[in-house]
Design an enzyme around this catalytic site. Structure first.
Site, mmCIF file in Angstrom:
data_model
loop_
_atom_site.group_PDB
_atom_site.id
_atom_site.type_symbol
_atom_site.label_atom_id
_atom_site.label_comp_id
_atom_site.label_asym_id
_atom_site.label_seq_id
_atom_site.Cartn_x
_atom_site.Cartn_y
_atom_site.Cartn_z
ATOM 1 N N LYS A 241 -8.037 41.233 -12.613
ATOM 2 C CA LYS A 241 -8.989 40.147 -12.368
ATOM 3 C C LYS A 241 -9.023 40.998 -10.684
ATOM 4 C CE LYS A 241 -6.261 36.398 -13.478
ATOM 5 N NZ LYS A 241 -5.623 35.318 -13.705
ATOM 6 N N ASN B 67 -4.878 39.216 -9.708
ATOM 7 C CA ASN B 67 -4.318 40.024 -9.933
ATOM 8 C C ASN B 67 -4.155 41.647 -9.218
ATOM 9 O OD1 ASN B 67 -2.885 37.907 -11.207
ATOM 10 N ND2 ASN B 67 -4.154 38.387 -12.953
ATOM 11 N N ASP C 152 -4.552 41.640 -18.087
ATOM 12 C CA ASP C 152 -5.518 40.311 -17.059
ATOM 13 C C ASP C 152 -6.018 41.031 -15.924
ATOM 14 O OD1 ASP C 152 -5.969 38.081 -16.284
ATOM 15 O OD2 ASP C 152 -3.136 37.822 -15.799
ATOM 16 N N THR D 5 -8.411 35.779 -19.222
ATOM 17 C CA THR D 5 -9.371 34.697 -18.024
ATOM 18 C C THR D 5 -10.104 35.105 -19.012
ATOM 19 O OG1 THR D 5 -7.604 35.270 -15.466
ATOM 20 C CG2 THR D 5 -10.180 34.872 -15.560
ATOM 21 N N ASP E 157 0.914 40.501 -11.276
ATOM 22 C CA ASP E 157 1.550 39.886 -12.191
ATOM 23 C C ASP E 157 1.427 40.592 -13.822
ATOM 24 O OD1 ASP E 157 1.256 37.645 -14.046
ATOM 25 O OD2 ASP E 157 -0.377 37.177 -12.499
HETATM 26 N N1 ATP Z 1 5.070 41.314 -4.497
HETATM 27 C C1 ATP Z 1 4.195 40.383 -4.191
HETATM 28 N N2 ATP Z 1 3.869 40.334 -2.395
HETATM 29 C C2 ATP Z 1 3.023 39.524 -2.130
HETATM 30 N N3 ATP Z 1 2.807 37.875 -3.008
HETATM 31 C C3 ATP Z 1 2.465 38.016 -4.626
HETATM 32 C C4 ATP Z 1 3.639 39.452 -5.218
HETATM 33 N N4 ATP Z 1 3.873 38.725 -5.672
HETATM 34 C C5 ATP Z 1 2.776 37.676 -5.684
HETATM 35 N N5 ATP Z 1 2.365 37.594 -5.233
HETATM 36 C C6 ATP Z 1 1.378 36.235 -5.201
HETATM 37 O O1 ATP Z 1 2.446 35.090 -6.035
HETATM 38 C C7 ATP Z 1 1.117 34.890 -6.658
HETATM 39 C C8 ATP Z 1 2.305 34.097 -7.997
HETATM 40 O O2 ATP Z 1 2.285 35.281 -8.649
HETATM 41 P P1 ATP Z 1 2.155 35.865 -9.733
HETATM 42 O O3 ATP Z 1 0.498 35.493 -9.705
HETATM 43 O O4 ATP Z 1 2.702 37.170 -10.438
HETATM 44 O O5 ATP Z 1 2.487 34.386 -10.168
HETATM 45 P P2 ATP Z 1 1.945 33.768 -11.795
HETATM 46 O O6 ATP Z 1 3.184 32.923 -12.018
HETATM 47 O O7 ATP Z 1 2.762 35.160 -13.177
HETATM 48 O O8 ATP Z 1 1.404 33.543 -11.551
HETATM 49 P P3 ATP Z 1 0.188 32.809 -12.287
HETATM 50 O O9 ATP Z 1 0.288 31.457 -13.239
HETATM 51 O O10 ATP Z 1 -1.220 32.632 -11.881
HETATM 52 O O11 ATP Z 1 -0.370 34.029 -13.554
HETATM 53 C C9 ATP Z 1 0.040 35.767 -6.591
HETATM 54 O O12 ATP Z 1 -0.591 35.512 -6.481
HETATM 55 C C10 ATP Z 1 0.172 36.095 -5.188
HETATM 56 O O13 ATP Z 1 -1.038 36.218 -4.203
#
Ligand code: ATP
Length: 520
Positions: free
Chosen positions: A336, A339, A334, A369, A352
């Site tokens: 991009k 992430n 993934d 994506t 992610d």
């Molecule tokens: N460790 C972190 N520190 C700061 N921000 C974070 C962190 N982990 C995730 N985020 C923010 O939170 C958002 C969502 O996190 P993540 O992408 O892991 O969730 P997800 O449920 O897997 O999302 P998606 O459904 O888009 O795949 C991300 O866009 C990222 O910017």
């Protein structure tokens, strides 16, 4: 195509045209969100390739569900990103396993529902949406034996460059179970809400109450990510909260377990660190280091494009991380800009790991994506770590040009362009970077840089990286080109604001469903 005309930058992905056996279906409301998010039908890969192949493989219809990655976000922001998870064949989203797995039995085929995401209160410019997807495809571990010719002239041509699209299936290995590694090594006796973890300072008994939730900084498909403060260490951290009802509804149980299991196994300077994970009767929780600089995506959209030097810095850190992940047989799947988070020190953290997978051979899940998906995924040929090298080519192109090399308003169109292999080159593109991109965006994965006998070394030895000392890269000795504007470790200015009052507590799941997460 210019940035201005690239629809991805102005509008979220819209409903798909035509139809194939692949489809995206709208979701119902989520108990985690109050505002509707993007729900659309998206045609998946060309029916003659992906869907058909998947159907052949599994004797089922291919279903692709996309969880939208980012509908409208803002420049400075980590907006509502959504990932797509498309699932194919008999096993929607869920199973990365090859055909006959328990999961498929547990998770009969059904239409995938579009997850909802909370809309951020964007601070800045609206940028586009991009979705990740997952389904079941094929992959082959092709360590082709061809040598790389790094020294090939990177022609400075402009206009169109039609890469050879051989599409010859290089599958040369028999299918093997590539099921997700489940870890049995730990008892889950104390895994609910509290557990003991060996830390550098000794054994620590973690408990959810140790974490003070401060603010939502991001939303994911199943819930949200919050800035928290660890009351014991006083460190800021990010808590990813996933509603079990949503994980079950979207058939992402194995992906979520994968994410946790893989994250627990890895440690690398450019990969997010998982500190602890737990669950209660409603949610799964993962505690990470908080990365306060926000997403590379935001910086790229603000800048329009990066210089070759800036792109080179980020690409090098990603190469270092991919080499590490691949050495553990982990394919990330993934890659991009959304992430890639920028830490306070200016270095990257890949986040992610929802689509990451421990490979034994190859895997069949279509995920990623659309703009970043490798041709072999679209074609259901089975895929392996080569898909990450393809995605690196897309990412380098996007950093240098400002938009990805394969773009269309519909995923279907994106897939067609990927398979066509035609890439439009900017007139003044760095010819050496262009040469690397061309060697990464090779449809025949046996000839793709990074996936040949020398593995990541071929990428590291490419002329674009010639000036680098890779130990210095790993040790963060390179000077970051961008330093995020943050005033303290818990600063949230690089993230969107999310209305906290909108979050509703997730429903508790019953005992039977809870058991699905026994090993989380
Ligand atoms: N460790 C972190 N520190 C700061 N921000 C974070 C962190 N982990 C995730 N985020 C923010 O939170 C958002 C969502 O996190 P993540 O992408 O892991 O969730 P997800 O449920 O897997 O999302 P998606 O459904 O888009 O795949 C991300 O866009 C990222 O910017």
């Amino acid at each position: 195509m210019s940035t201005a005309t690239c629809a991805r930058f102005c509008s979220p992905l819209t409903g798909g045209k035509g139809s194939s056996t692949s489809k995206l279906t709208s979701g119902t409301g989520s108990n985690m969100t109050s505002s509707p998010l993007h729900k659309k039908q998206i045609p998946a890969a060309p029916a003659t390739t992906t869907a058909a192949a998947a159907a052949t493989n599994d004797n089922t219809e291919a279903t692709f569900t996309f969880k939208l990655s980012r509908a409208t976000t803002s420049s400075n922001v980590n907006g509502g990103s959504h990932s797509v998870a498309s699932s194919e064949s008999s096993d929607p989203l869920e199973s990365d396993y090859s055909e006959e797995t328990e999961e498929e039995e547990q998770q009969p085929q059904q239409q995938q529902q579009q997850p909802q995401k909370k809309q951020p209160q964007s601070k800045h410019v609206s940028v586009s949406s991009r979705s990740s997807s997952s389904a079941t495809t094929t992959s082959v571990d092709n360590d082709g034996d061809e040598d790389v010719d790094d020294e090939e002239d990177g022609d400075e041509g402009d206009g169109h460059d039609t890469d050879d699209v051989t599409n010859n299936d290089d599958s040369d290995e028999s299918e093997q179970d590539d099921g997700n590694e489940t870890d049995d090594e730990e008892t889950d006796d104390d895994s609910e809400e509290s557990s003991s973890v060996q830390t550098a300072k000794g054994v620590r008994k973690y408990h959810l109450d140790d974490y003070q939730i401060i603010k939502t900084v991001g939303t994911g498909t199943f819930g949200r990510v919050c800035l928290c403060r660890d009351r014991i260490s006083e460190k800021y951290c990010a808590m990813k909260i996933l509603a079990m009802t949503e994980v079950i509804r979207l058939k992402q149980i194995e992906h979520v377990k994968n994410e946790r299991n893989i994250l627990r196994e890895i440690r690398h300077p450019f990969v997010i660190s998982l500190e602890w994970s737990t669950k209660d009767e409603s949610n799964l929780y993962m505690i990470f280091d908080y990365v306060c600089g926000g997403e590379l995506f935001t910086y790229l959209r603000n800048a329009g494009k990066f210089t070759s030097q800036t792109s080179n810095f980020y690409a090098a850190e990603i190469v270092s991380a991919l080499e590490y992940l691949h050495s553990l047989q982990i394919v990330y799947r993934d890659l991009k800009p959304e992430n890639l988070l920028i830490n306070r020190d200016g270095h990257l953290k890949i986040t992610d790991f929802g689509f990451a997978k421990k490979l034994r051979d190859r895997t069949w899940t279509l995920c990623g994506t659309p703009e970043y998906i490798a041709p072999e995924i679209i074609q259901s040929k089975g895929h392996n770590k080569a898909v990450d090298w393809w995605a690196l080519g897309v990412l380098i192109y996007e950093m240098l040009v400002g938009y990805p090399p394969f773009y269309d308003e519909q995923p279907f169109g994106i897939y067609e362009k990927i398979l066509s292999g035609k890439i439009e080159w900017e007139r003044h593109m760095d010819p050496i970077a262009k040469d690397l991109i061309k060697k990464l965006l090779v449809n025949d994965r046996t000839k793709r840089l990074g996936n040949m006998k020398n593995g990541a070394d071929d990428v590291k030895r490419h002329r674009w990286f010639k000036h680098l000392n890779w130990n210095d890269v790993y040790n963060k000795k390179l000077k970051p080109p961008i330093m995020p504007d943050v005033h303290h470790d818990g600063d949230t200015k690089n993230f969107d604001d999310y209305p906290e009052k909108d979050w509703k507590p997730a429903k508790a799941v019953d005992q039977r469903d809870l058991q699905l997460f026994n090993d989380f």
